[in-house]
Design a protein around this motif. Sequence first.
Motif, PDB file in Angstrom:
ATOM      1  N   LEU A  26     -13.925   4.183   6.691  1.00  0.00           N
ATOM      2  CA  LEU A  26     -13.233   3.472   7.765  1.00  0.00           C
ATOM      3  C   LEU A  26     -13.796   3.795   9.134  1.00  0.00           C
ATOM      4  CD1 LEU A  26      -9.452   3.290   7.030  1.00  0.00           C
ATOM      5  CD2 LEU A  26     -11.038   1.435   7.458  1.00  0.00           C
TER       6      LEU A  26
ATOM      7  N   GLY B  87      -5.473  -1.600  -5.252  1.00  0.00           N
ATOM      8  CA  GLY B  87      -5.448  -2.421  -4.040  1.00  0.00           C
ATOM      9  C   GLY B  87      -5.859  -1.676  -2.778  1.00  0.00           C
ATOM     10  N   LEU B  88      -6.109  -0.383  -2.890  1.00  0.00           N
ATOM     11  CA  LEU B  88      -6.410   0.399  -1.685  1.00  0.00           C
ATOM     12  C   LEU B  88      -7.860   0.186  -1.255  1.00  0.00           C
ATOM     13  CD1 LEU B  88      -4.580   3.720  -2.607  1.00  0.00           C
ATOM     14  CD2 LEU B  88      -3.762   1.848  -1.164  1.00  0.00           C
ATOM     15  N   PRO B  89      -8.112   0.343   0.053  1.00  0.00           N
ATOM     16  CA  PRO B  89      -9.478   0.080   0.529  1.00  0.00           C
ATOM     17  C   PRO B  89     -10.491   1.060  -0.053  1.00  0.00           C
ATOM     18  CG  PRO B  89      -8.119   1.031   2.274  1.00  0.00           C
ATOM     19  CD  PRO B  89      -7.200   0.677   1.150  1.00  0.00           C
TER      20      PRO B  89
ATOM     21  N   ASP C 139       0.837  -1.203   0.000  1.00  0.00           N
ATOM     22  CA  ASP C 139       0.000   0.000   0.000  1.00  0.00           C
ATOM     23  C   ASP C 139       0.870   1.250   0.000  1.00  0.00           C
ATOM     24  OD1 ASP C 139      -2.306  -1.500   0.090  1.00  0.00           O
ATOM     25  OD2 ASP C 139      -2.471  -1.421   2.278  1.00  0.00           O
TER      26      ASP C 139
END
Lengths: 319, 483
Positions: free
Chosen positions: A309, A253-255, A159
């Motif tokens: 988040l 690939g990041l949330p 990340d």
Amino acid sequence: MLLKSLDHIFWLGRYLERLDDTARLINATSHLLIDSHKDSQFSWPLLLDVLGQNGAELLSQLPASDLTVEQQVMGYLITDVDCQVSIRAACTALKQNARTVRQLIPRDMWEELNSLDLFLQEHCQQLQGRQHRYRLMTEVSRRCQMVVGVLDGTMLRSDAFDLFNIGRHVERADMTTRIMDVMVLQQLQPTDIKRPRFRWTSILNALGGVESYHYYLAHQNTEVDAVDYLLTYADFPRSIAYCLHRVAASAKGLPHSAAILQRVWQLQDLLKTQNLSELTTGQLHQLIDQFQTGIIELHQVISTPNLELSKDLSQQMSA
Amino acid sequence: MGAKSFGHYQQIDQCFDELVHKDGQIRTPAAAIARFIDRHGSGELIQRQEQLNQTISAMGVCFTLYSDGNNIDRCWPLDVMPRTIPSSEWQKTSAGLKQRLAALNLFIDDLYHDQRILKDGIVPADLVLDSRNYLAPCKGISPRYGVWANICGTDLVRDGSGQFLVLEDNLRVPSGVSYMLENRTVMKRVFPELFADSFIYPVDDYPHQLWRMLASLSPRPGDVPCIVLLTPGVYNSAYFEHSFLAQQMGVELAENTDLIVQDDIVYLKTLHGLQRVDVIYRRVDDIFIDPEAFRPDSVLGIPGLIKAWAKGNVSIANAPGSGVADDKVIYAYVPEIINYYLGEQPLIDNVPTYLCLDKKQRDYVLANLDKLVVKPANESGGYGILIGPRSTKEEQQQMAEAIKANPRNFIAQPTLALSTAPTLCDGVLEPRHLDLRPFILQGRDLYCTTGGLSRVALKKGSLVVNSSQGGGSKDTWIINDEV
């Protein structure tokens, strides 16, 4: 990776790119302005405008001195620690961010960043003549490239690696739009007629893209110019199209990739839906404004994933 | 080989020199260094010191000083001359260090459970129970393997005969190991030929050993443990070390705000959400780690951490409360503690120590303040110390008052003729006093670093080795003498 580190590693990428871009811009503009066959009415304060400062106003506030305008501008851009767009300020910010996320970056890169910082502390204290300045800026740029190269060869694909690259390409896209805005469009009279073809290829020097521009020109069916080139030519690593492509590729690939990709697609759509050669200078100006706003929004989306988040957190907290 | 290798090096009479025999002969482990100087001359040494300084600055090896409310990063001071120790001697020393830590951990575990050693009258009960480092909330808790102090930095000095003695045990948040590692990296870059020419034991497995020890503490064995290093933050004086160790071990470097406790489970706030934490390597003093348990005013802590730890859901290294054995008064009892728990004689002796809480010993101390070194029981970093022979009458008077007001808080030791080693001072090799801080790990297994961090007092005649007070360092070479 810690949530908190996101901002630091992203900014690490942005500041490193800013340092490189600013050094290139200074050298390219210097070459342009000392050329006896001037093809523009540019002046030194314009450099400050490109970097988001009001050049004329800044200089008018300076106490009277023997310094030339060129020296005053270079003072702001290189040695002034308090000027937030200066080479020294960018380097300080770079070092601070690196210190905070040191556990994420490889030792070799840490050492490159360190020697970059030491080099600037030693050599960017005082203004020097043009020849010295040229060598200095070339060296700054070269050292920035060293950091990127070391990182590429040693850093885990994580990340942090992705965010660093996103930071670099967001900054680069930002710089390209600024250069287009200030050095090209603001020099044109806003008219309703189709914009004139502009041939200020020397400006492309600032972006290190003169040769590839000629390659581009030689391989297009339709008539194109530097505006098309800088906005849409995805093979040129400083074009907006390329930067957006890299941000999208790194964000996967990041949330919060969905939110980032959505922004990127919106900006890519802006490029696709417009027939650039049909735009008037006024419309083109609007388009660049839209890009600049879009890049700011993109930055915000990248650096604040906590909307999702924190919900995630509070759900887990109440569970 | 004569001492001419070291120029006109003048030893100090009563002191043991690490590199040179009393008669001026170079000690065997230092032979390669002597050959180097013979071959290249001392001018080369000065040049290498210059290179070494540049390397340290390029590597960004620094420590942070607090000055006028500002934090200043200073380059780490490393002397170009290494300190050598034969491996046969180090083997015995390292066995003694492990013995000591094993006994101290049995002692701490006993204090928080049955307190047999107090009941048996080996250590006075009030000495322990009244100590501010004895944390009552830790009573009855059983950390994994019964080990409380997982990481220990023990300060060793040599007396005039060259015997290693323990000066103190640092069981709270001992620091310096990163400098031991970086010193070696720098020296290898600056003296590649010396490394090729000698059998110097490597030190670079420490981060892996540390990780292994921490992993062995995980309350969920079998799973990949989530380990975090807890730092007070970027402004802490040891932040360089915190970030260095986190990077070397590949673990997260967290501040208190990155951790959260829910249902007695500790979580890390990561980019991808909450992740359960198994082991916390804390570099924050224990009384600051949980405002609910210890200090309500602490802004560094994580509320609920102690409860999670007490339930066995997370391991903390060093365990809260382990500082009870890091006390200069308890120190005086360590030989008895070793004997009590292990039935063994200490392999390394203590420095003779007078306890001011004992009337007879106190009277002796008060009568001999000009000859003794007096230390407060609970300070670190070399602060609050009176070095008798170098003190003024006023300072001795002040210390006498302080001792009478709070005798339990002071110990005294004879002024030691600390060992010396040739050190490059203004281009000339001169003897400077030094100590040694090895690091000992205990989890499932016991481990001791190969050598440790040698700290050297750079000022002529000075005995203060702390970097915050003008101390420097040396790379410590354990040289194979058993081939």
